[in-house]
Design a protein around this motif. Structure first.
Motif, short mmCIF file in Angstrom:
data_model
loop_
_atom_site.label_atom_id
_atom_site.label_comp_id
_atom_site.label_asym_id
_atom_site.label_seq_id
_atom_site.Cartn_x
_atom_site.Cartn_y
_atom_site.Cartn_z
N TYR A 167 0.96 -1.14 0.00
CA TYR A 167 0.17 -0.11 0.02
C TYR A 167 0.94 1.51 -0.08
CZ TYR A 167 -2.99 3.49 1.31
OH TYR A 167 -4.02 4.81 1.32
N GLY A 168 0.60 2.42 -0.76
CA GLY A 168 0.95 3.51 -0.68
C GLY A 168 2.40 3.70 -1.35
N VAL A 169 3.03 4.84 -1.36
CA VAL A 169 4.32 5.12 -2.00
C VAL A 169 5.22 5.67 -1.11
CG1 VAL A 169 5.05 6.77 -3.70
CG2 VAL A 169 2.70 5.90 -3.91
N LEU A 170 6.38 5.12 -1.40
CA LEU A 170 7.71 5.74 -0.56
C LEU A 170 8.36 6.89 -1.33
CD1 LEU A 170 9.15 2.22 0.38
CD2 LEU A 170 8.29 3.85 1.98
N ASP A 171 8.52 7.98 -0.68
CA ASP A 171 8.92 9.36 -1.20
C ASP A 171 10.32 8.59 -2.23
OD1 ASP A 171 8.82 11.92 -1.54
OD2 ASP A 171 10.71 11.90 -0.65
N GLU A 172 11.09 8.03 -1.68
CA GLU A 172 12.35 7.80 -2.33
C GLU A 172 12.19 6.56 -3.19
OE1 GLU A 172 16.68 7.10 -2.72
OE2 GLU A 172 15.74 8.56 -1.19
N GLY A 173 12.35 7.16 -4.68
CA GLY A 173 11.97 6.09 -5.72
C GLY A 173 12.75 4.85 -5.51
N THR A 174 13.89 4.98 -5.17
CA THR A 174 14.87 3.75 -5.16
C THR A 174 14.07 2.54 -4.34
OG1 THR A 174 16.64 4.91 -5.34
CG2 THR A 174 17.11 2.78 -4.49
N PHE A 175 13.53 2.91 -3.18
CA PHE A 175 12.87 2.04 -2.36
C PHE A 175 11.37 1.38 -2.89
CE2 PHE A 175 15.28 4.53 0.89
CZ PHE A 175 16.25 3.40 0.98
N GLN A 176 10.68 2.39 -3.57
CA GLN A 176 9.47 2.24 -4.21
C GLN A 176 9.83 1.00 -5.20
OE1 GLN A 176 6.66 3.59 -3.55
NE2 GLN A 176 5.26 2.66 -4.86
N ARG A 177 10.71 1.20 -5.92
CA ARG A 177 11.04 0.05 -7.03
C ARG A 177 11.48 -1.07 -6.43
NH1 ARG A 177 12.90 4.54 -9.13
NH2 ARG A 177 15.21 4.12 -8.48
N ARG A 178 12.31 -1.37 -5.20
CA ARG A 178 12.84 -2.41 -4.59
C ARG A 178 11.71 -3.20 -3.94
NH1 ARG A 178 17.31 -1.10 -0.55
NH2 ARG A 178 17.95 -3.19 -0.68
N PHE A 179 10.78 -2.66 -3.51
CA PHE A 179 9.71 -3.21 -2.64
C PHE A 179 8.41 -3.74 -3.58
CE2 PHE A 179 12.07 -1.18 0.72
CZ PHE A 179 12.35 -2.50 1.65
N LEU A 180 8.43 -3.30 -4.60
CA LEU A 180 7.16 -3.54 -5.50
C LEU A 180 7.29 -5.28 -5.88
CD1 LEU A 180 6.98 -0.89 -8.19
CD2 LEU A 180 5.45 -1.47 -6.37
N GLY A 181 8.47 -5.75 -5.98
CA GLY A 181 8.65 -7.13 -6.27
C GLY A 181 8.16 -8.03 -5.31
#
Length: 181
Positions: free
Chosen positions: A160-174
């Motif tokens: 759920y949601g969005v992490l401000d730091e894009g790197t983390f957003q991509r890392r945790f999508l998987g």
């Protein structure tokens, strides 16, 4: 025990730089770190806040994590838990930086994968009913521990949601799978 393991592993994941294969310079995490709330805090002005995990990524960004492994669904318990999350929605003082502040911070709810649906329902209902009002980024990450022939692992996934730091957003999508060795 699984909760503590998940918090520790998540802390390590958050300070790890995939490109350099090392800890990010200046990054650090703590379990149960005490912060001071600002006078503008909506829940406890000038009080204390103690998230389960506090991760200083840099002087510009930090993440506080509250573990809600089995989020109680009674209305009183949910309201108290929501207030706890909103207490972290503040310019907290106590980060691992010279000024004890970071430029931005996000709030993450950590839950076991089996509670993903409950957490999503609670967060969405609270946001829709305006019982949960956040200025900072709010997200939920699930975890699960599992065994394979080659060892023990923990997997994390942004649910759920969005992490401000894009790197983390991509890392945790998987799901992000981490060996526990």
């Amino acid at each position: 025990m699984a909760t503590v393991d998940a918090l520790i592993v998540l802390g390590h994941v958050l300070i790890w730089d995939d490109h350099t294969k090392k800890q990010r310079p200046g990054s650090r995490f703590s379990l149960g770190r005490r912060f001071s709330c600002s006078s503008a805090n909506r829940i406890q002005p000038n009080g204390d806040a103690t998230p389960d995990l506090a991760t200083t990524i840099s002087v510009n960004y930090g993440i506080v994590v509250e573990a809600k492994i089995s989020w109680h669904t009674s209305e009183f318990d949910v309201d108290e838990d929501l207030k706890q999350l909103m207490k972290y929605d503040d310019d907290l003082l106590g980060w691992h930086t010279k000024t004890k502040r970071v430029g931005k911070s996000d709030v993450v709810v950590l839950s076991h994968h089996t509670r993903k649906g409950d957490v999503l329902r609670i967060l969405e209902k609270a946001l829709n009913d305006e019982k949960l009002v956040m200025q900072r980024g709010l997200s939920a990450i699930t975890f699960v521990r599992f065994s394979q022939a080659d060892g023990e692992f923990m997997a994390f996934e942004l649910s759920y949601g969005v992490l401000d730091e894009g790197t983390f957003q991509r890392r945790f999508l998987g799901p992000l799978t981490v060996p526990l060795e």
